[in-house]
Design a protein around this motif. Structure first.
Motif, mmCIF file in Angstrom:
data_model
loop_
_atom_site.group_PDB
_atom_site.id
_atom_site.type_symbol
_atom_site.label_atom_id
_atom_site.label_comp_id
_atom_site.label_asym_id
_atom_site.label_seq_id
_atom_site.Cartn_x
_atom_site.Cartn_y
_atom_site.Cartn_z
ATOM 1 N N VAL A 156 0.833 -1.204 0.000
ATOM 2 C CA VAL A 156 0.000 0.000 0.000
ATOM 3 C C VAL A 156 0.867 1.253 0.000
ATOM 4 O O VAL A 156 0.586 2.216 -0.729
ATOM 5 C CB VAL A 156 -0.942 -0.002 1.231
ATOM 6 C CG1 VAL A 156 -1.651 1.332 1.381
ATOM 7 C CG2 VAL A 156 -1.949 -1.137 1.111
ATOM 8 N N ALA A 157 1.942 1.246 0.790
ATOM 9 C CA ALA A 157 2.828 2.413 0.868
ATOM 10 C C ALA A 157 3.485 2.702 -0.481
ATOM 11 O O ALA A 157 3.489 3.849 -0.951
ATOM 12 C CB ALA A 157 3.897 2.194 1.939
ATOM 13 N N VAL A 158 4.017 1.675 -1.110
ATOM 14 C CA VAL A 158 4.672 1.856 -2.408
ATOM 15 C C VAL A 158 3.667 2.306 -3.455
ATOM 16 O O VAL A 158 3.938 3.213 -4.260
ATOM 17 C CB VAL A 158 5.369 0.546 -2.849
ATOM 18 C CG1 VAL A 158 5.821 0.633 -4.308
ATOM 19 C CG2 VAL A 158 6.559 0.251 -1.953
ATOM 20 N N SER A 159 2.498 1.700 -3.466
ATOM 21 C CA SER A 159 1.468 2.056 -4.442
ATOM 22 C C SER A 159 1.001 3.500 -4.258
ATOM 23 O O SER A 159 0.801 4.227 -5.236
ATOM 24 C CB SER A 159 0.277 1.108 -4.316
ATOM 25 O OG SER A 159 0.658 -0.221 -4.600
ATOM 26 N N GLN A 177 -12.177 0.431 -9.426
ATOM 27 C CA GLN A 177 -11.546 -0.474 -8.473
ATOM 28 C C GLN A 177 -12.273 -0.636 -7.144
ATOM 29 O O GLN A 177 -11.948 -1.546 -6.383
ATOM 30 C CB GLN A 177 -10.129 0.028 -8.183
ATOM 31 C CG GLN A 177 -9.163 -0.188 -9.339
ATOM 32 C CD GLN A 177 -8.666 -1.609 -9.393
ATOM 33 O OE1 GLN A 177 -7.851 -2.034 -8.567
ATOM 34 N NE2 GLN A 177 -9.151 -2.370 -10.359
ATOM 35 N N TRP A 178 -13.221 0.219 -6.844
ATOM 36 C CA TRP A 178 -13.878 0.122 -5.544
ATOM 37 C C TRP A 178 -14.605 -1.211 -5.405
ATOM 38 O O TRP A 178 -15.388 -1.587 -6.253
ATOM 39 C CB TRP A 178 -14.865 1.265 -5.355
ATOM 40 C CG TRP A 178 -15.470 1.304 -3.981
ATOM 41 C CD1 TRP A 178 -16.694 0.826 -3.613
ATOM 42 C CD2 TRP A 178 -14.866 1.815 -2.796
ATOM 43 N NE1 TRP A 178 -16.901 1.028 -2.275
ATOM 44 C CE2 TRP A 178 -15.801 1.631 -1.736
ATOM 45 C CE3 TRP A 178 -13.636 2.418 -2.516
ATOM 46 C CZ2 TRP A 178 -15.516 2.028 -0.426
ATOM 47 C CZ3 TRP A 178 -13.359 2.815 -1.215
ATOM 48 C CH2 TRP A 178 -14.292 2.617 -0.185
ATOM 49 N N GLY A 179 -14.314 -1.934 -4.355
ATOM 50 C CA GLY A 179 -14.961 -3.215 -4.105
ATOM 51 C C GLY A 179 -14.317 -4.394 -4.808
ATOM 52 O O GLY A 179 -14.824 -5.529 -4.698
ATOM 53 N N CYS A 180 -13.235 -4.171 -5.526
ATOM 54 C CA CYS A 180 -12.569 -5.280 -6.215
ATOM 55 C C CYS A 180 -11.848 -6.182 -5.217
ATOM 56 O O CYS A 180 -11.369 -5.722 -4.172
ATOM 57 C CB CYS A 180 -11.563 -4.751 -7.240
ATOM 58 S SG CYS A 180 -12.321 -3.971 -8.678
ATOM 59 N N SER A 190 -8.067 -5.917 -2.247
ATOM 60 C CA SER A 190 -7.717 -4.739 -1.452
ATOM 61 C C SER A 190 -8.937 -4.291 -0.664
ATOM 62 O O SER A 190 -10.075 -4.488 -1.091
ATOM 63 C CB SER A 190 -7.213 -3.598 -2.340
ATOM 64 O OG SER A 190 -8.229 -3.155 -3.224
ATOM 65 N N THR A 191 -8.684 -3.675 0.476
ATOM 66 C CA THR A 191 -9.768 -3.212 1.336
ATOM 67 C C THR A 191 -10.125 -1.767 0.987
ATOM 68 O O THR A 191 -9.337 -1.062 0.346
ATOM 69 C CB THR A 191 -9.345 -3.273 2.812
ATOM 70 O OG1 THR A 191 -8.278 -2.326 3.029
ATOM 71 C CG2 THR A 191 -8.862 -4.671 3.188
ATOM 72 N N PRO A 192 -11.301 -1.292 1.408
ATOM 73 C CA PRO A 192 -11.643 0.119 1.183
ATOM 74 C C PRO A 192 -10.609 1.083 1.761
ATOM 75 O O PRO A 192 -10.313 2.115 1.159
ATOM 76 C CB PRO A 192 -13.000 0.261 1.887
ATOM 77 C CG PRO A 192 -13.598 -1.115 1.819
ATOM 78 C CD PRO A 192 -12.440 -2.047 1.970
ATOM 79 N N THR A 193 -10.048 0.730 2.919
ATOM 80 C CA THR A 193 -9.028 1.593 3.528
ATOM 81 C C THR A 193 -7.787 1.659 2.656
ATOM 82 O O THR A 193 -7.219 2.745 2.441
ATOM 83 C CB THR A 193 -8.653 1.072 4.930
ATOM 84 O OG1 THR A 193 -9.820 1.060 5.756
ATOM 85 C CG2 THR A 193 -7.586 1.956 5.571
ATOM 86 N N VAL A 195 -4.265 4.687 -1.138
ATOM 87 C CA VAL A 195 -3.508 4.717 -2.396
ATOM 88 C C VAL A 195 -4.041 5.763 -3.348
ATOM 89 O O VAL A 195 -3.279 6.595 -3.869
ATOM 90 C CB VAL A 195 -3.533 3.318 -3.068
ATOM 91 C CG1 VAL A 195 -2.921 3.393 -4.471
ATOM 92 C CG2 VAL A 195 -2.769 2.311 -2.217
ATOM 93 N N TYR A 196 -5.347 5.745 -3.582
ATOM 94 C CA TYR A 196 -5.907 6.547 -4.674
ATOM 95 C C TYR A 196 -6.466 7.908 -4.258
ATOM 96 O O TYR A 196 -6.692 8.752 -5.126
ATOM 97 C CB TYR A 196 -6.994 5.744 -5.392
ATOM 98 C CG TYR A 196 -6.468 4.487 -6.026
ATOM 99 C CD1 TYR A 196 -5.487 4.549 -7.015
ATOM 100 C CD2 TYR A 196 -6.917 3.237 -5.634
ATOM 101 C CE1 TYR A 196 -4.983 3.391 -7.601
ATOM 102 C CE2 TYR A 196 -6.428 2.069 -6.221
ATOM 103 C CZ TYR A 196 -5.461 2.162 -7.197
ATOM 104 O OH TYR A 196 -4.968 1.012 -7.776
#
Length: 264
Positions: A155-158, A218-221, A224-227, A232-233
């Motif tokens: 998550v940090a790198v992304s 990407q939401w809900g894919c 990855s979690t919502p957090t 990231v985005y």
């Protein structure tokens, strides 16, 4: 028709139809600046998501990165030329609000319009269009709507990749506009580097560089979690936009344009 021809027709139809709607909206709302901006941003977000989702077909069905890049560059060039003040990016207004360039009320109104435009495109436009049955790949995509996260690194790198990409994109756009008097040249440079940065980050974070675009796709894919998605985005990209503003105002604008004359 071949699938790539269907994509070309759908993309062109979308760009031209939305441009007509955009011009009509500008004419009708020219005397109501905040509402005009809300509608322009909604239209831009809708168009961005619809076109990017369309050309994603080229990647998902082995037409290759070069073909995808060509279509993305063409669309990006078009948007740079016709959007005027619209950006479809929430971080634009968040940063402007921090710098008191946009009021709290305008910011609170515009961003929901952007999100609405980005979220409505598939159900009310792309899916019905694809359901017409002109492309087999399009029909297959409708029947397989499961999505998986594009966050392939931590998550940090992304978040750093998305933020850095936004920062660089914004600085290149400002620099090109300042250096070149020709709008088509500056738009071409902006579109070229934006496309290159998308490709560079594709296998790390997805290279969305737009919170609404990333959320609509990407939401809900799965994966990855919502957090994680928000960090990231939304957080990463907003920090990148803020850093671009700081660098431009504090250093780069003076270097490129020369120091501003001091007021007497």
């Amino acid at each position: 028709m071949s699938d790539i021809m269907v994509t070309t027709v759908y993309m062109t139809f979308t760009l031209l139809t939305v441009e007509v709607i955009r011009r009509v909206a500008r004419f009708l709302l020219h005397g109501i600046p905040v509402m005009n901006m809300c509608v322009q941003e909604c239209i831009a977000a809708f168009e961005l998501c619809a076109v990017c989702y369309e050309i994603q077909i080229l990647l998902n069905y082995d037409y290759g990165v070069l073909m995808y890049s060509t279509y993305l560059f063409a669309a990006s060039l078009w948007w740079t030329l016709v959007w005027e003040e619209a950006t479809s990016a929430p971080y634009t207004y968040i940063v402007n609000w921090i710098y008191n360039d946009t009021s709290t009320v305008a910011t609170a109104l515009i961003i929901p319009y952007q999100i609405f435009g980005g979220l409505m495109f598939y159900q009310y436009y792309t899916k019905p269009l694809w359901s017409l049955g002109y492309g087999q790949v399009h029909m297959d995509s409708i029947s397989n709507e499961i999505c998986y996260t594009d966050i392939q690194a931590s998550v940090a790198v992304s978040a750093i990749v998305e933020g850095a990409g936004v920062c660089v994109c914004l600085l290149i756009g400002k620099t090109a506009s300042a250096v070149f008097k020709s709008q088509i040249i500056s738009a071409g440079i902006d579109a070229f580097f934006s496309t290159a940065l998308v490709i560079a980050a594709m296998n790390i974070s997805g290279g969305y560089y737009n919170s609404v675009l990333a959320t609509s796709f990407q939401w809900g894919c799965f994966g990855s979690t919502p957090t994680e998605h928000f960090i990231v985005y939304w957080v990463g990209e907003t920090i990148g936009a803020l850093l671009a503003r700081i660098l431009w105002d504090s250093y780069l604008e003076n270097i490129i344009r020369g120091p501003k004359p001091k007021s007497k």
